[in-house]
Design an enzyme around this catalytic site. Structure first.
Site, PDB file in Angstrom:
ATOM      1  N   LYS A   9      10.642   0.019  18.556  1.00 37.34           N
ATOM      2  CA  LYS A   9      11.893   0.735  18.826  1.00 37.34           C
ATOM      3  C   LYS A   9      11.655   2.251  18.846  1.00 37.34           C
ATOM      4  O   LYS A   9      10.586   2.731  18.436  1.00 37.34           O
ATOM      5  CB  LYS A   9      12.921   0.344  17.766  1.00 37.34           C
ATOM      6  CG  LYS A   9      13.384  -1.132  17.868  1.00 37.34           C
ATOM      7  CD  LYS A   9      14.327  -1.444  16.710  1.00 37.34           C
ATOM      8  CE  LYS A   9      15.024  -2.771  16.879  1.00 37.34           C
ATOM      9  NZ  LYS A   9      15.946  -3.040  15.737  1.00 37.34           N
ATOM     10  N   TYR A  49      21.483  -6.473  23.487  1.00 40.88           N
ATOM     11  CA  TYR A  49      22.230  -6.670  22.241  1.00 40.88           C
ATOM     12  C   TYR A  49      23.623  -7.233  22.464  1.00 40.88           C
ATOM     13  O   TYR A  49      24.531  -7.000  21.651  1.00 40.88           O
ATOM     14  CB  TYR A  49      22.269  -5.352  21.466  1.00 40.88           C
ATOM     15  CG  TYR A  49      20.932  -5.039  20.791  1.00 40.88           C
ATOM     16  CD1 TYR A  49      20.401  -5.899  19.827  1.00 40.88           C
ATOM     17  CD2 TYR A  49      20.200  -3.906  21.117  1.00 40.88           C
ATOM     18  CE1 TYR A  49      19.182  -5.630  19.207  1.00 40.88           C
ATOM     19  CE2 TYR A  49      18.976  -3.627  20.497  1.00 40.88           C
ATOM     20  CZ  TYR A  49      18.479  -4.497  19.543  1.00 40.88           C
ATOM     21  OH  TYR A  49      17.273  -4.230  18.925  1.00 40.88           O
ATOM     22  N   ASN A 112      14.953   0.316  12.181  1.00 41.11           N
ATOM     23  CA  ASN A 112      13.980  -0.524  11.482  1.00 41.11           C
ATOM     24  C   ASN A 112      12.733  -0.817  12.318  1.00 41.11           C
ATOM     25  O   ASN A 112      12.060  -1.818  12.134  1.00 41.11           O
ATOM     26  CB  ASN A 112      14.649  -1.804  10.963  1.00 41.11           C
ATOM     27  CG  ASN A 112      15.384  -2.536  12.050  1.00 41.11           C
ATOM     28  OD1 ASN A 112      15.243  -2.220  13.231  1.00 41.11           O
ATOM     29  ND2 ASN A 112      16.169  -3.526  11.670  1.00 41.11           N
ATOM     30  N   HIS A 115      11.590  -4.799  16.985  1.00 36.64           N
ATOM     31  CA  HIS A 115      12.448  -5.928  17.353  1.00 36.64           C
ATOM     32  C   HIS A 115      11.570  -7.127  17.666  1.00 36.64           C
ATOM     33  O   HIS A 115      10.498  -6.984  18.252  1.00 36.64           O
ATOM     34  CB  HIS A 115      13.291  -5.599  18.601  1.00 36.64           C
ATOM     35  CG  HIS A 115      13.957  -6.828  19.170  1.00 36.64           C
ATOM     36  ND1 HIS A 115      15.149  -7.308  18.688  1.00 36.64           N
ATOM     37  CD2 HIS A 115      13.551  -7.706  20.123  1.00 36.64           C
ATOM     38  CE1 HIS A 115      15.453  -8.425  19.350  1.00 36.64           C
ATOM     39  NE2 HIS A 115      14.516  -8.684  20.228  1.00 36.64           N
ATOM     40  N   GLU A 126      15.407 -12.470  26.536  1.00 42.85           N
ATOM     41  CA  GLU A 126      14.983 -11.065  26.369  1.00 42.85           C
ATOM     42  C   GLU A 126      13.773 -10.742  27.266  1.00 42.85           C
ATOM     43  O   GLU A 126      13.705  -9.656  27.843  1.00 42.85           O
ATOM     44  CB  GLU A 126      14.673 -10.800  24.884  1.00 42.85           C
ATOM     45  CG  GLU A 126      15.940 -10.826  24.047  1.00 42.85           C
ATOM     46  CD  GLU A 126      15.713 -10.934  22.537  1.00 42.85           C
ATOM     47  OE1 GLU A 126      14.534 -10.858  22.099  1.00 42.85           O
ATOM     48  OE2 GLU A 126      16.702 -11.105  21.802  1.00 42.85           O
TER      49      GLU A 126
HETATM   50  N1  UDP Z   1      21.667  -3.297  12.828  1.00 35.43           N
HETATM   51  C1  UDP Z   1      22.361  -2.230  12.298  1.00 35.43           C
HETATM   52  N2  UDP Z   1      23.229  -2.463  11.257  1.00 35.43           N
HETATM   53  C2  UDP Z   1      23.429  -3.698  10.733  1.00 35.43           C
HETATM   54  C3  UDP Z   1      22.716  -4.767  11.277  1.00 35.43           C
HETATM   55  C4  UDP Z   1      21.841  -4.546  12.322  1.00 35.43           C
HETATM   56  O1  UDP Z   1      22.203  -1.089  12.752  1.00 35.43           O
HETATM   57  O2  UDP Z   1      24.218  -3.849   9.801  1.00 35.43           O
HETATM   58  C5  UDP Z   1      20.747  -3.072  13.965  1.00 35.43           C
HETATM   59  C6  UDP Z   1      19.260  -3.071  13.543  1.00 35.43           C
HETATM   60  O3  UDP Z   1      18.551  -2.148  14.359  1.00 35.43           O
HETATM   61  C7  UDP Z   1      18.875  -4.505  13.844  1.00 35.43           C
HETATM   62  C8  UDP Z   1      19.653  -4.757  15.139  1.00 35.43           C
HETATM   63  O4  UDP Z   1      20.895  -4.085  14.931  1.00 35.43           O
HETATM   64  O5  UDP Z   1      17.483  -4.649  13.978  1.00 35.43           O
HETATM   65  C9  UDP Z   1      19.899  -6.203  15.464  1.00 35.43           C
HETATM   66  O6  UDP Z   1      20.491  -6.818  14.341  1.00 35.43           O
HETATM   67  P1  UDP Z   1      20.048  -8.286  13.890  1.00 35.43           P
HETATM   68  O7  UDP Z   1      21.014  -8.743  12.848  1.00 35.43           O
HETATM   69  O8  UDP Z   1      19.878  -9.151  15.102  1.00 35.43           O
HETATM   70  O9  UDP Z   1      18.649  -8.013  13.183  1.00 35.43           O
HETATM   71  P2  UDP Z   1      17.145  -8.322  13.623  1.00 35.43           P
HETATM   72  O10 UDP Z   1      17.153  -9.583  14.429  1.00 35.43           O
HETATM   73  O11 UDP Z   1      16.673  -7.131  14.413  1.00 35.43           O
HETATM   74  O12 UDP Z   1      16.388  -8.462  12.331  1.00 35.43           O
HETATM   75 MG    MG Z   2      18.352 -10.210  16.028  1.00 36.79          MG
END
Ligand code: UDP
Ligand code: MG
Length: 154
Positions: A9, A49, A112, A115, A126
């Site tokens: 990212k 997303y 974080n 992805h 994706e």
């Molecule tokens: N995210 C965020 N706040 C939250 C949860 C998710 O900003 O409370 C962002 C974060 O960058 C995350 C992405 O949205 O990686 C997608 O969320 P998901 O729950 O799918 O997490 P992931 O699959 O990336 O672990």
């Molecule tokens: Mg996710």
């Protein structure tokens, strides 16, 4: 062989972590069959997303992912979807196990660093958002392919 979509990212790219993260993927033995650096457009970010549309963090997530380049990859390996998620660690870096990419490199759940697809269906969806079929290089052997050939089949 299973395939997944992985992206370093914008925070990871801006902090110079591309090589470090790719090294971990290579060391695991996974095969990178597609890779490109791009700055996601609003359209691409919204497609990627789509499942989060309407959630409180969605606008910031779209801002974040369009804020700079990402390194998009298609990665192959045995049970790679689960394996990459394991290497990435939990969404919230402070909940992630030490040694995972998010625990080691990230501070917040918003930024974080990496992805990875969470299921077979999202991997295919994706990959199709970011890559045309002809952009994937599946017709070559990595060292790991030779290793698998020399192993007894399961
Ligand atoms: N995210 C965020 N706040 C939250 C949860 C998710 O900003 O409370 C962002 C974060 O960058 C995350 C992405 O949205 O990686 C997608 O969320 P998901 O729950 O799918 O997490 P992931 O699959 O990336 O672990
Ligand atoms: Mg996710």
């Amino acid at each position: 062989m299973d395939r997944t979509f992985v992206a370093i990212k914008p925070d990871g790219v801006k902090r110079g972590l591309i090589g470090n993260i790719i090294r971990r993927i290579e060391h695991k033995g996974y095969k990178i069959v597609g890779m490109k650096m791009l700055q996601p457009t609003l359209e691409i970010a919204e497609k990627h997303y789509a499942e989060h549309k309407g959630k409180p963090f969605y606008p910031e997530l779209i801002n974040y992912i369009t804020s700079g380049p990402i390194v998009a990859m298609v990665v192959e390996g045995k049970n790679v979807i689960e394996g990459m998620r394991h290497m990435m660690g939990s969404t919230v870096p402070n909940d992630a196990q030490v040694g995972t990419i998010r625990a080691d490199f990230a501070q917040t759940k918003e930024c974080n660093t990496i992805h990875g697809s969470d299921s077979c269906e999202s991997a295919q969806r994706e990959i199709d958002i970011y890559f045309k079929p002809e952009e994937l290089c599946r017709d070559w052997k990595s060292m790991m392919d030779y290793v698998w050939e020399s192993m007894p089949s399961e």
